[in-house]
Design an enzyme around this catalytic site. Structure first.
Site, PDB file in Angstrom:
ATOM      1  N   CYS A  23       0.860  -1.176   0.000  1.00 45.79           N
ATOM      2  CA  CYS A  23       0.000   0.000   0.000  1.00 45.79           C
ATOM      3  C   CYS A  23       0.903   1.235   0.000  1.00 45.79           C
ATOM      4  O   CYS A  23       2.061   1.155   0.420  1.00 45.79           O
ATOM      5  CB  CYS A  23      -0.857  -0.049   1.256  1.00 45.79           C
ATOM      6  SG  CYS A  23      -1.875   1.401   1.535  1.00 45.79           S
ATOM      7  N   THR A  66       0.854   3.467   2.036  1.00 45.36           N
ATOM      8  CA  THR A  66       1.270   3.654   3.434  1.00 45.36           C
ATOM      9  C   THR A  66       2.577   2.906   3.736  1.00 45.36           C
ATOM     10  O   THR A  66       3.455   3.426   4.411  1.00 45.36           O
ATOM     11  CB  THR A  66       0.153   3.150   4.375  1.00 45.36           C
ATOM     12  OG1 THR A  66      -1.042   3.846   4.046  1.00 45.36           O
ATOM     13  CG2 THR A  66       0.490   3.391   5.827  1.00 45.36           C
ATOM     14  N   HIS A 101       5.381   4.875   2.373  1.00 49.47           N
ATOM     15  CA  HIS A 101       5.657   6.046   3.211  1.00 49.47           C
ATOM     16  C   HIS A 101       6.423   5.660   4.472  1.00 49.47           C
ATOM     17  O   HIS A 101       7.347   6.361   4.890  1.00 49.47           O
ATOM     18  CB  HIS A 101       4.347   6.755   3.605  1.00 49.47           C
ATOM     19  CG  HIS A 101       3.750   7.517   2.470  1.00 49.47           C
ATOM     20  ND1 HIS A 101       2.383   7.654   2.315  1.00 49.47           N
ATOM     21  CD2 HIS A 101       4.316   8.162   1.432  1.00 49.47           C
ATOM     22  CE1 HIS A 101       2.154   8.360   1.211  1.00 49.47           C
ATOM     23  NE2 HIS A 101       3.309   8.669   0.667  1.00 49.47           N
ATOM     24  N   HIS A 122      -0.466  -4.395   5.773  1.00 50.88           N
ATOM     25  CA  HIS A 122      -1.782  -4.570   6.375  1.00 50.88           C
ATOM     26  C   HIS A 122      -2.806  -5.162   5.405  1.00 50.88           C
ATOM     27  O   HIS A 122      -3.963  -5.288   5.740  1.00 50.88           O
ATOM     28  CB  HIS A 122      -2.286  -3.238   6.949  1.00 50.88           C
ATOM     29  CG  HIS A 122      -2.311  -2.142   5.931  1.00 50.88           C
ATOM     30  ND1 HIS A 122      -1.261  -1.288   5.741  1.00 50.88           N
ATOM     31  CD2 HIS A 122      -3.240  -1.792   5.012  1.00 50.88           C
ATOM     32  CE1 HIS A 122      -1.545  -0.441   4.766  1.00 50.88           C
ATOM     33  NE2 HIS A 122      -2.741  -0.730   4.301  1.00 50.88           N
ATOM     34  N   CYS A 142      -9.603   0.258  21.239  1.00 53.04           N
ATOM     35  CA  CYS A 142      -9.588  -0.138  22.654  1.00 53.04           C
ATOM     36  C   CYS A 142     -10.793  -1.010  23.002  1.00 53.04           C
ATOM     37  O   CYS A 142     -10.783  -1.754  23.970  1.00 53.04           O
ATOM     38  CB  CYS A 142      -9.550   1.106  23.542  1.00 53.04           C
ATOM     39  SG  CYS A 142     -11.107   2.033  23.515  1.00 53.04           S
ATOM     40  N   CYS A 181     -14.158   2.702  24.147  1.00 50.81           N
ATOM     41  CA  CYS A 181     -14.496   4.132  24.029  1.00 50.81           C
ATOM     42  C   CYS A 181     -15.790   4.317  23.219  1.00 50.81           C
ATOM     43  O   CYS A 181     -16.303   3.381  22.604  1.00 50.81           O
ATOM     44  CB  CYS A 181     -13.339   4.903  23.403  1.00 50.81           C
ATOM     45  SG  CYS A 181     -13.126   4.609  21.643  1.00 50.81           S
TER      46      CYS A 181
HETATM   47 ZN   LIG Z   1      -3.583   0.286   2.681  1.00 49.42          ZN
HETATM   48 ZN   LIG Z   2     -11.705   2.799  21.328  1.00 48.78          ZN
END
Ligand SMILES: [Zn+2]
Ligand SMILES: [Zn+2]
Length: 343
Positions: free
Chosen positions: A37, A39, A42, A59, A90, A93
């Site tokens: 990707c 990303t 980068h 990923h 998490c 949240c």
């Molecule tokens: Zn990606």
């Molecule tokens: Zn969260």
């Protein structure tokens, strides 16, 4: 196990590392193919703010389920081909509870904040794992993650049947948004792109995408012609450059929607006057929510447009040549998806 490790920026090496140890409710997956990707590139170049070496990037992947660590019943079989949503929040949240763990403050994306899939094995939470049919080409299954990004972007824009769409930036995510927009019933899908090879590629998809090249075309008159002087219902800004930010407010129709997809290296100037006077809606979109990852698994499993998706895979390297693959991804401006094959 074998893994591709970014040891320092601009240096990725194949090496032996410890196999991940499973915590409770986790699954181990043997990677078959992984996608590179933007990303990952980068991160490799040191342009990503959060990713720090040493790191196993990646990923986007498909693989086989090797083992699970749980005493609960799971609807998966060992040896089955699977994909997994490569992020966790998490879980507690407000955003996680809304199913928006992609924007949790404790967001952990595999291959960015923790080790990713450019390795023989990756461990993931069981609740993120989805099985896929054996008869679907695993290379296409490796595209589930970027397809999930495009589906997230289109779903959040509330694109409706018959609406007109402009996508600024015709790279892999731009093309995927264009494809999903068509699937969603957009009456006109226009892509703005300056790379001639990418323009040709989009046209050759035979999905009736219309193209604007801002370097050659009179953009204003072309937009007017394509939209009967109305502007577009939905504009997806994927390019992440200032010219894209300039175009998005101009191209959106009065009362239209702008989706901010591309991540700019620095913040851009936006014509806020146009946002007010045209009552534009602007919304950011990041990665994908799990519900859209699951939907992307479904679209690929049900072979809705896999023949078109397959065309996006333009290059393939063995994992042993990961450095060459990264350098290729930087230098070659015409490719779409580069896959790494795990051996
Ligand atoms: Zn990606
Ligand atoms: Zn969260």
């Amino acid at each position: 196990m074998k893994a591709a490790v970014i040891e320092e920026f601009n240096n990725i090496v194949m090496k032996e590392v410890l196999e991940p140890e499973l915590g409770y409710d986790e699954a181990l997956i043997k990677v078959e193919y992984a996608g590179i990707c933007g990303t990952d590139v980068h991160i490799y170049q040191g342009h990503h703010k959060q990713a720090k070496p040493p790191l196993i990037p990646g990923h986007e992947f498909v693989g086989r389920l090797v083992k699970v660590n749980t005493d609960k019943h799971v609807n998966l079989k060992i040896g089955q081909r699977v994909v997994a949503q490569p992020l966790t929040g998490c879980g507690k949240c407000e955003l996680c509870i809304q199913g928006r763990d992609n924007v949790c403050v404790d967001l952990n994306i595999f291959g960015i904040h923790s080790n990713g899939c450019f390795a023989e094995y990756i461990k993931v939470p069981l609740r993120k794992v989805y099985s896929v049919p054996e008869d679907i080409d695993p290379k296409i299954v490796a595209l589930v993650e970027p397809l999930a990004v495009a589906m997230h972007d289109v779903r959040r824009s509330n694109l409706d049947v018959g609406q007109t769409v402009l996508i600024i930036g015709g790279g892999p995510i731009g093309i995927l948004i264009a494809m999903v927009a068509k699937l969603n019933g957009a009456s006109k899908v226009v892509i703005s792109e300056i790379n001639e090879k990418r323009i040709k590629f989009a046209e050759d998809m035979n999905m009736r995408f219309e193209m604007i090249n801002p370097l050659k075309d009179d953009v204003d008159s072309k937009i007017n012609k394509l939209t009967n002087n109305m502007g577009f219902d939905v504009v997806y800004e994927v390019s992440g450059v200032q010219a894209g930010a300039d175009l998005m407010t101009k191209a959106a129709k009065i009362g239209g929607t702008i989706m901010m997809v591309g991540i700019p290296s620095k913040s851009h100037t936006v014509d806020t006057g146009a946002v007010t006077l045209k009552e534009l809606k602007m919304e950011g979109v990041r990665i994908h929510a799990q519900i859209n990852f699951a939907a992307a698994v479904d679209v690929i499993s049900k072979n809705i447009f896999n023949d078109k998706l397959k065309r996006l895979i333009t290059d393939e390297f063995d994992i042993e040549n990961v450095k060459e693959a990264m350098e290729f991804s930087i230098k070659d401006k015409d490719h779409f998806k580069v896959l790494l094959k795990m051996n």
